[in-house]
Design a protein around this motif. Structure first.
Motif, PDB file in Angstrom:
ATOM      1  N   ASP A  78      -1.041  -4.188  16.271  1.00 23.52           N
ATOM      2  CA  ASP A  78      -0.719  -3.358  15.115  1.00 23.52           C
ATOM      3  C   ASP A  78       0.769  -2.997  15.119  1.00 23.52           C
ATOM      4  N   VAL A 102      -0.224  -0.510  10.622  1.00 25.49           N
ATOM      5  CA  VAL A 102      -0.716  -1.552   9.716  1.00 25.49           C
ATOM      6  C   VAL A 102      -1.004  -2.794  10.539  1.00 25.49           C
ATOM      7  N   SER A 103      -1.926  -3.621  10.046  1.00 30.85           N
ATOM      8  CA  SER A 103      -2.294  -4.856  10.736  1.00 30.85           C
ATOM      9  C   SER A 103      -2.052  -6.045   9.822  1.00 30.85           C
ATOM     10  N   ARG A 141       0.207 -10.906   4.563  1.00 35.91           N
ATOM     11  CA  ARG A 141      -0.731  -9.944   3.996  1.00 35.91           C
ATOM     12  C   ARG A 141      -0.983  -8.843   5.024  1.00 35.91           C
ATOM     13  N   TRP A 142      -0.996  -7.589   4.526  1.00 31.15           N
ATOM     14  CA  TRP A 142      -1.125  -6.450   5.419  1.00 31.15           C
ATOM     15  C   TRP A 142      -2.263  -5.538   4.964  1.00 31.15           C
ATOM     16  N   THR A 143      -2.879  -4.898   5.951  1.00 34.06           N
ATOM     17  CA  THR A 143      -3.875  -3.880   5.621  1.00 34.06           C
ATOM     18  C   THR A 143      -3.158  -2.633   5.114  1.00 34.06           C
ATOM     19  N   ALA A 144      -3.907  -1.771   4.474  1.00 35.15           N
ATOM     20  CA  ALA A 144      -3.346  -0.479   4.095  1.00 35.15           C
ATOM     21  C   ALA A 144      -3.056   0.319   5.365  1.00 35.15           C
ATOM     22  N   SER A 165       0.817  -1.219   0.000  1.00 32.02           N
ATOM     23  CA  SER A 165       0.000   0.000   0.000  1.00 32.02           C
ATOM     24  C   SER A 165       0.848   1.265   0.000  1.00 32.02           C
ATOM     25  N   ARG A 168      -3.246   2.790   8.297  1.00 35.24           N
ATOM     26  CA  ARG A 168      -4.368   3.547   8.846  1.00 35.24           C
ATOM     27  C   ARG A 168      -3.823   4.691   9.698  1.00 35.24           C
ATOM     28  N   MET A 190      -2.973  -9.492   8.126  1.00 35.61           N
ATOM     29  CA  MET A 190      -4.204 -10.171   7.729  1.00 35.61           C
ATOM     30  C   MET A 190      -3.989 -11.671   7.735  1.00 35.61           C
ATOM     31  N   SER A 196      -3.754 -14.990   6.124  1.00 35.79           N
ATOM     32  CA  SER A 196      -3.483 -15.423   4.749  1.00 35.79           C
ATOM     33  C   SER A 196      -3.656 -16.922   4.579  1.00 35.79           C
TER      34      SER A 196
END
Length: 673
Positions: free
Chosen positions: A546, A581-582, A500-503, A138, A505, A584, A586
């Motif tokens: 996080d 970021v958090s 896998r990571w969140t965008a 991201s 925040r 995810m 996978s």
């Protein structure tokens, strides 16, 4: 491909105005070795062109039922196969052209065999990596264009390494970067769209994969080849030169062994286990030959024990080459190894075995057992020379009986003469060997020395004895041993393509009674723990676990807990924005399909379009602009490089070129094809 100085006064350790040069490479030098490598690249392109024509003809042959068309196609196929055979012979000639790799000062040493570098095609990392950075991390991939350019420049430089330790450093640096590249961008759940094409060093057949393991294995092969070329160019008329040659061949053997044990099921035949085993033995045999030359360099004393010692040392060299020759003539290696290599190994077996018999004959003919000699010591030395004494006689009987010493000594001389004659016949059978005038001179000088010795000890009235001298037991005080590269810990995998990571925040952090509402743990990057669910940050979306990646406008992915706390201690009543970021889950992602492969002689599971990229496309010049620490560099800060004797590291300051480990065994799933 160079050993010369960079032209026009360009510096070799950084960018220059009219071109880009990295330390350890110079693509414009015109040496004999670079010209051979250029010819190899041209031959590879001609081979792939003929293979495309053959593939098209075979497809047409399968598709048509018209007899006239089929006859024309069959005729065309015969021409294509003939052209391919001629090109293969030319490539074999390049692998047999060893004279340009030898030291220019060599006048009395037998030439050694180097490995040729594997050729590859350009790879454009730019678009796939930038897309992956945007999708997976991201972030805007264009922010990392300079680092990507650095990587592409480094790979391009590795195609033309100089024949010295700087060239080895260059390849080792790129190899270490591949570990980081694999961790960050090559996910087991998706294909990234980067294809690597390499050509077989012996057959010229192309192999194309989107598996980074092919790139890593090929770089190791080229590192071993470069070490072998460093060994062949060493000045073997000096002790220092011989030490350099021995070290280089032992390192080459160590890299080949590491390659064989780490990368299995390689699609390129030159990196198959059988071929690597043969090359491994060849490098150790040449190291043993250099050890023998190191012992003989000061001269050989014409003394009983010294001569027996040298006989066993020479027999050891012949024994190691016998093992190499046996590997070369086994199926299917013999169909791909140059005929020059096979005949050279056979020649050296005969030559060194003949030297061993000559030394024994000299010890028996020139030295008699005197009352002042140590009888027990000579008896022990002679008994350890054979598996079984000649004609069942005891060592002491042979030593005391002058006629027996003479008879056995002449028998060894006869075997020495026959061996040298066989070596000369072997030399005449190969046209590439015939070009080596130094080798011819050495063989004829050795034969004449044995003939002269035989004439000095031959009597006209002496009865001819056809006794066959026994074989000599090989023994050495300095055995060639491979130098295995040390396996070191791989890069940190907190931020990698496997996760896998969140965008990112944005959280508004407001202190309550100077309390953050959470604690921090970890190091580069730090992680949120012990989060108070009633604090303002939790209400704004902060979660325990996080990862903190920015405080205000400061990127803190590289910072430890203490550095982050310094940024947070000055937060006022208005608060400050932080970015997190958090991770995810996978576990539910589908696995990627098996990587596609094209290899000559194998099933074509990937379109040959991937092999048709323009070879003349040039990578853009690297722009040297200082950049903020990036995702490409996470996990590298404060990590000291683990240098090894055989694979030294180069220390660079840019994010892509930070000190790094050489080898990584921590990613087993990517180490296998």
């Amino acid at each position: 491909m160079t050993d010369t100085l960079i032209p026009n006064g360009c510096k070799s350790n950084g960018p220059v105005e009219n071109g880009y040069f990295k330390k350890g490479c110079n693509p414009f030098a015109q040496t004999g070795r670079s010209k051979l490598q250029n010819k190899r690249a041209v031959l590879n392109q001609k081979i792939i062109k003929q293979m495309r024509m053959r593939a098209g003809a075979e497809n047409l042959l399968k598709a048509t039922s018209n007899n006239k068309v089929r006859e024309q196609v069959v005729l065309e196929l015969s021409y294509v196969n003939s052209d391919l055979q001629l090109l293969m012979e030319q490539l074999e000639g390049l692998n047999s052209s060893v004279e340009v790799y030898q030291n220019v000062q060599e006048t009395s040493s037998i030439p050694l065999i180097p490995l040729g570098l594997k050729e590859t095609k350009d790879v454009d990392f730019s678009v796939p990596l930038k897309d992956f950075i945007l999708e997976h991390y991201s972030e805007d991939g264009s922010n990392f264009q300079n680092q990507i350019d650095d990587l592409m420049d480094l790979r391009q430089a590795c195609r033309t390494p100089s024949r010295n330790n700087s060239g080895v450093d260059l390849i080792a640096n790129y190899f270490s970067q591949l570990s980081f590249l694999e961790t960050r961008f090559f996910s087991p759940t998706r294909q990234i769209g980067i294809f690597f094409t390499w050509y077989d060093s012996f057959t010229g057949m192309p192999v194309c994969q989107n598996n980074i393991s092919l790139e890593r294995a090929s770089m190791l092969f080229n590192m071993a080849a470069l070490y072998s070329q460093i060994g062949t160019r060493a000045d073997r008329q000096t002790q220092a030169g011989l030490e350099d040659a021995i070290a280089a061949f032992q390192k080459s053997a160590g890299v080949l062994h590491f390659l064989k044990e780490t990368f299995t099921h390689t699609p390129s035949y030159d990196m198959s286990p059988a071929m690597l085993s043969m090359l491994f033995r060849l490098m150790l045999a040449q190291a043993q030959e250099c050890l023998f030359e190191q012992i003989t360099l000061p001269g050989i004393r014409n003394e009983f024990f010294s001569l027996l010692k040298m006989a066993q040392e020479a027999a050891k060299v012949g024994e190691t080459y016998a093992q190499v020759h046996q590997s070369m003539i086994e199926t299917p290696i013999k169909s791909n190894v140059p005929f020059f290599w096979t005949t050279m190994s056979q020649l050296k077996i005969n030559h060194y075995d003949s030297l061993a018999h000559y030394f024994v004959s000299t010890a028996l003919l020139d030295h008699q057992l005197n009352p002042s000699d140590d009888e027990d010591k000579q008896e022990k030395a002679l008994s350890q020379l054979y598996d079984a004494m000649p004609e069942g006689r005891s060592p002491l009987d042979i030593l005391k009986n002058k006629d027996e010493r003479r008879r056995i000594g002449k028998a060894h001389l006869q075997r020495s003469i026959m061996g040298h004659e066989e070596a000369i016949r072997t030399h005449c059978r190969c046209r590439h060997l015939q070009k080596l005038d130094i080798l011819s001179d050495i063989l004829h000088a050795s034969l004449n020395r044995s003939l002269t010795k035989f004439e000095q000890n031959d009597k006209e009235d002496e009865f001819t004895d056809y006794m066959l001298a026994p074989d000599i037991i090989s023994k050495t005080e300095k055995k060639a041993e491979m130098e295995i590269p040390a396996a070191t810990k791989g890069p940190l995998s907190v931020f990698s393509a496997k996760q896998r990571w969140t965008a990112p925040r944005t959280i508004r952090l407001i202190l309550q009674d100077r309390d953050l509402g959470f604690t921090l743990k970890g190091d580069a990057p730090v992680q949120i723990q012990s989060l108070d669910p009633l604090c303002p940050a939790a209400a704004d979306g902060l979660k325990e676990g996080d990862y903190l990646v920015a405080v205000g406008d400061t990127d803190c992915k590289w910072m430890g807990v203490s550095d982050v706390m310094k940024l947070l201690k000055d937060v006022d009543e208005e608060g400050i924005n932080i970015r997190v970021v958090s991770m995810m889950d996978s576990s539910s992602q589908p696995m990627a399909t098996k990587s596609a492969t094209y290899c000559g002689g194998l099933s074509k599971t990937y379109s040959m379009i991937c092999l048709a990229h323009d070879e003349d496309d040039k990578n853009p010049k690297s722009r040297k602009v200082a950049k903020k620490p990036s995702f490409l560099s996470w996990g590298l800060k404060n990590k000291k490089s683990s240098s090894t004797l055989s694979l030294p590291n180069a220390d660079y300051s840019r994010p892509w070129n930070r000190p790094s480990t050489n080898y990584s065994n921590s990613h087993h799933e990517s180490a296998l094809y």
